[in-house]
Design a protein around this motif. Structure first.
Motif, PDB file in Angstrom:
ATOM      1  N   TRP A   1      25.431  57.590 -26.648  1.00 16.62           N
ATOM      2  CA  TRP A   1      24.817  56.284 -26.416  1.00 16.62           C
ATOM      3  C   TRP A   1      23.303  56.415 -26.249  1.00 16.62           C
ATOM      4  CZ3 TRP A   1      28.426  54.051 -22.055  1.00 16.62           C
ATOM      5  CH2 TRP A   1      29.694  53.822 -22.583  1.00 16.62           C
ATOM      6  N   ALA A   2      22.877  57.485 -25.572  1.00 23.28           N
ATOM      7  CA  ALA A   2      21.448  57.677 -25.310  1.00 23.28           C
ATOM      8  C   ALA A   2      20.672  57.987 -26.580  1.00 23.28           C
ATOM      9  CB  ALA A   2      21.246  58.792 -24.286  1.00 23.28           C
ATOM     10  N   THR A   3      21.327  58.596 -27.541  1.00 24.18           N
ATOM     11  CA  THR A   3      20.626  59.024 -28.756  1.00 24.18           C
ATOM     12  C   THR A   3      21.031  58.234 -29.989  1.00 24.18           C
ATOM     13  OG1 THR A   3      22.310  60.706 -29.181  1.00 24.18           O
ATOM     14  CG2 THR A   3      20.386  61.385 -27.891  1.00 24.18           C
ATOM     15  N   GLY A   4      21.929  57.265 -29.835  1.00 17.44           N
ATOM     16  CA  GLY A   4      22.428  56.502 -30.972  1.00 17.44           C
ATOM     17  C   GLY A   4      21.407  55.541 -31.544  1.00 17.44           C
ATOM     18  N   ASP A   5      21.769  54.964 -32.669  1.00 19.14           N
ATOM     19  CA  ASP A   5      20.900  54.016 -33.358  1.00 19.14           C
ATOM     20  C   ASP A   5      21.144  52.579 -32.929  1.00 19.14           C
ATOM     21  OD1 ASP A   5      19.722  56.043 -34.834  1.00 19.14           O
ATOM     22  OD2 ASP A   5      21.241  55.932 -36.406  1.00 19.14           O
ATOM     23  N   ASP A   6      21.991  52.372 -31.954  1.00 18.89           N
ATOM     24  CA  ASP A   6      22.309  51.026 -31.494  1.00 18.89           C
ATOM     25  C   ASP A   6      21.078  50.365 -30.888  1.00 18.89           C
ATOM     26  OD1 ASP A   6      25.238  52.557 -30.230  1.00 18.89           O
ATOM     27  OD2 ASP A   6      25.092  51.439 -32.107  1.00 18.89           O
ATOM     28  N   ASP A   7      21.185  49.089 -30.699  1.00 15.96           N
ATOM     29  CA  ASP A   7      20.104  48.340 -30.055  1.00 15.96           C
ATOM     30  C   ASP A   7      20.249  48.417 -28.541  1.00 15.96           C
ATOM     31  OD1 ASP A   7      18.975  47.551 -32.469  1.00 15.96           O
ATOM     32  OD2 ASP A   7      20.328  45.832 -32.640  1.00 15.96           O
ATOM     33  N   VAL A   8      20.174  49.625 -28.019  1.00 11.61           N
ATOM     34  CA  VAL A   8      20.306  49.852 -26.583  1.00 11.61           C
ATOM     35  C   VAL A   8      18.900  49.884 -25.980  1.00 11.61           C
ATOM     36  CG1 VAL A   8      21.111  51.458 -24.814  1.00 11.61           C
ATOM     37  CG2 VAL A   8      22.439  51.150 -26.900  1.00 11.61           C
ATOM     38  N   PRO A   9      18.639  49.066 -24.965  1.00  7.40           N
ATOM     39  CA  PRO A   9      17.308  49.064 -24.337  1.00  7.40           C
ATOM     40  C   PRO A   9      16.945  50.453 -23.792  1.00  7.40           C
ATOM     41  CG  PRO A   9      18.636  47.215 -23.556  1.00  7.40           C
ATOM     42  CD  PRO A   9      19.546  48.102 -24.344  1.00  7.40           C
ATOM     43  N   ASP A  10      15.653  50.733 -23.764  1.00  8.30           N
ATOM     44  CA  ASP A  10      15.173  52.044 -23.333  1.00  8.30           C
ATOM     45  C   ASP A  10      15.617  52.411 -21.923  1.00  8.30           C
ATOM     46  OD1 ASP A  10      13.965  52.519 -25.750  1.00  8.30           O
ATOM     47  OD2 ASP A  10      11.946  51.962 -25.072  1.00  8.30           O
ATOM     48  N   ASP A  11      15.623  51.444 -20.982  1.00  8.15           N
ATOM     49  CA  ASP A  11      16.028  51.784 -19.618  1.00  8.15           C
ATOM     50  C   ASP A  11      17.497  52.193 -19.578  1.00  8.15           C
ATOM     51  OD1 ASP A  11      16.786  49.131 -20.098  1.00  8.15           O
ATOM     52  OD2 ASP A  11      16.488  48.512 -18.023  1.00  8.15           O
ATOM     53  N   LEU A  12      18.348  51.590 -20.409  1.00 10.22           N
ATOM     54  CA  LEU A  12      19.747  52.016 -20.474  1.00 10.22           C
ATOM     55  C   LEU A  12      19.877  53.374 -21.150  1.00 10.22           C
ATOM     56  CD1 LEU A  12      21.880  48.840 -21.226  1.00 10.22           C
ATOM     57  CD2 LEU A  12      21.816  50.214 -19.156  1.00 10.22           C
ATOM     58  N   ARG A  13      19.060  53.635 -22.158  1.00  9.32           N
ATOM     59  CA  ARG A  13      19.085  54.962 -22.804  1.00  9.32           C
ATOM     60  C   ARG A  13      18.769  56.051 -21.778  1.00  9.32           C
ATOM     61  NH1 ARG A  13      19.542  55.078 -28.232  1.00  9.32           N
ATOM     62  NH2 ARG A  13      19.029  53.167 -29.345  1.00  9.32           N
ATOM     63  N   ARG A  14      17.766  55.792 -20.946  1.00 10.93           N
ATOM     64  CA  ARG A  14      17.410  56.766 -19.901  1.00 10.93           C
ATOM     65  C   ARG A  14      18.562  56.952 -18.918  1.00 10.93           C
ATOM     66  NH1 ARG A  14      12.501  54.329 -20.688  1.00 10.93           N
ATOM     67  NH2 ARG A  14      12.805  52.800 -19.045  1.00 10.93           N
ATOM     68  N   LEU A  15      19.182  55.840 -18.521  1.00 12.05           N
ATOM     69  CA  LEU A  15      20.326  55.929 -17.619  1.00 12.05           C
ATOM     70  C   LEU A  15      21.441  56.751 -18.263  1.00 12.05           C
ATOM     71  CD1 LEU A  15      21.996  54.999 -15.094  1.00 12.05           C
ATOM     72  CD2 LEU A  15      22.810  53.146 -16.559  1.00 12.05           C
ATOM     73  N   PHE A  16      21.774  56.445 -19.515  1.00 10.01           N
ATOM     74  CA  PHE A  16      22.851  57.164 -20.192  1.00 10.01           C
ATOM     75  C   PHE A  16      22.522  58.645 -20.341  1.00 10.01           C
ATOM     76  CE2 PHE A  16      23.974  52.942 -22.450  1.00 10.01           C
ATOM     77  CZ  PHE A  16      24.724  52.534 -21.362  1.00 10.01           C
ATOM     78  N   ALA A  17      21.265  58.980 -20.637  1.00 17.32           N
ATOM     79  CA  ALA A  17      20.867  60.388 -20.761  1.00 17.32           C
ATOM     80  C   ALA A  17      20.992  61.100 -19.414  1.00 17.32           C
ATOM     81  CB  ALA A  17      19.439  60.488 -21.289  1.00 17.32           C
ATOM     82  N   THR A  18      20.528  60.443 -18.340  1.00 14.44           N
ATOM     83  CA  THR A  18      20.621  61.024 -16.997  1.00 14.44           C
ATOM     84  C   THR A  18      22.067  61.254 -16.596  1.00 14.44           C
ATOM     85  OG1 THR A  18      18.562  59.957 -16.321  1.00 14.44           O
ATOM     86  CG2 THR A  18      20.060  60.643 -14.558  1.00 14.44           C
ATOM     87  N   MET A  19      22.903  60.242 -16.832  1.00 16.48           N
ATOM     88  CA  MET A  19      24.298  60.362 -16.436  1.00 16.48           C
ATOM     89  C   MET A  19      25.059  61.352 -17.320  1.00 16.48           C
ATOM     90  SD  MET A  19      24.126  58.765 -13.740  1.00 16.48           S
ATOM     91  CE  MET A  19      25.807  59.161 -13.304  1.00 16.48           C
ATOM     92  N   SER A  20      24.671  61.481 -18.575  1.00 18.79           N
ATOM     93  CA  SER A  20      25.292  62.483 -19.444  1.00 18.79           C
ATOM     94  C   SER A  20      25.049  63.879 -18.875  1.00 18.79           C
ATOM     95  CB  SER A  20      24.721  62.382 -20.858  1.00 18.79           C
ATOM     96  OG  SER A  20      25.238  63.415 -21.670  1.00 18.79           O
ATOM     97  N   HIS A  21      23.815  64.125 -18.461  1.00 11.74           N
ATOM     98  CA  HIS A  21      23.482  65.423 -17.864  1.00 11.74           C
ATOM     99  C   HIS A  21      24.278  65.639 -16.577  1.00 11.74           C
ATOM    100  CE1 HIS A  21      20.996  68.851 -16.781  1.00 11.74           C
ATOM    101  NE2 HIS A  21      20.901  68.326 -15.583  1.00 11.74           N
ATOM    102  N   ARG A  22      24.354  64.609 -15.741  1.00 13.58           N
ATOM    103  CA  ARG A  22      25.065  64.715 -14.473  1.00 13.58           C
ATOM    104  C   ARG A  22      26.562  64.958 -14.691  1.00 13.58           C
ATOM    105  NH1 ARG A  22      23.278  60.329 -10.495  1.00 13.58           N
ATOM    106  NH2 ARG A  22      21.439  61.609 -10.625  1.00 13.58           N
ATOM    107  N   HIS A  23      27.158  64.252 -15.666  1.00 16.77           N
ATOM    108  CA  HIS A  23      28.587  64.436 -15.921  1.00 16.77           C
ATOM    109  C   HIS A  23      28.875  65.803 -16.537  1.00 16.77           C
ATOM    110  CE1 HIS A  23      29.510  60.552 -14.446  1.00 16.77           C
ATOM    111  NE2 HIS A  23      29.037  59.878 -15.480  1.00 16.77           N
ATOM    112  N   THR A  24      27.921  66.362 -17.277  1.00 14.89           N
ATOM    113  CA  THR A  24      28.079  67.728 -17.778  1.00 14.89           C
ATOM    114  C   THR A  24      28.184  68.686 -16.596  1.00 14.89           C
ATOM    115  OG1 THR A  24      26.888  67.246 -19.817  1.00 14.89           O
ATOM    116  CG2 THR A  24      26.997  69.566 -19.147  1.00 14.89           C
ATOM    117  N   TRP A  25      27.331  68.490 -15.596  1.00 15.13           N
ATOM    118  CA  TRP A  25      27.372  69.313 -14.384  1.00 15.13           C
ATOM    119  C   TRP A  25      28.694  69.114 -13.655  1.00 15.13           C
ATOM    120  CZ3 TRP A  25      25.969  67.554  -9.074  1.00 15.13           C
ATOM    121  CH2 TRP A  25      25.967  68.621  -8.161  1.00 15.13           C
TER     122      TRP A  25
END
Length: 143
Positions: free
Chosen positions: A42-66
């Protein structure tokens, strides 16, 4: 003098058994891994996802990996396969409300698991649960 080990969990709940821990930790590792991959997409997709949500998704992706790594390390090294268990429906599309609902379900399950872990016999499961539950979602803008 040897330290006495309680036969029941201090919470009064049925103690978490080793075979059940294999299943729980295996399923939590897989679920957090799926969440991490989906949110990363979701963070890196081509969808029309607002930047603040992209940042949230990237942060949470990292956290869920941990979190997946924490639970992978809790899988006991005994020759027992994980039993089939409940699966968590990870949302396919970038849906913040659905994602938060999934995380809330996971948090309730992990809290119940932690309550049943014996702090004397298995302190690491409670530790992994506390670390997982102590990392709330950052808040994006109003979406």
């Amino acid at each position: 003098m040897a330290r006495r080990v309680p036969l029941v969990n201090p919470s009064g709940a049925e103690p978490l058994g080793i075979v059940e821990l294999v299943t729980a930790a295996t399923h939590l590792e897989a679920t957090f891994g799926r969440l991490a991959r989906r949110l990363g997409a979701w963070a890196t997709g081509d969808d029309d996802v607002p930047d603040d949500l992209r940042r949230l998704f990237a942060t949470m992706s990292h956290r869920h990996t941990w979190h997946a790594e924490l639970w992978r390390n809790r899988i006991p090294a005994i020759p027992v396969e994980a039993a089939p268990g409940d699966t968590v429906d990870v949302p396919v599309d970038p849906d913040l409300d659905r994602y938060r609902s999934v995380v809330a379900d996971l948090e309730r399950w992990i809290a119940a698991l932690a309550e049943r872990s014996d702090p004397d016999l298995d302190p690491a499961t409670g530790w992994a649960a506390r670390l997982t539950l102590a990392t709330p979602d950052p808040s994006p803008g109003d979406h």
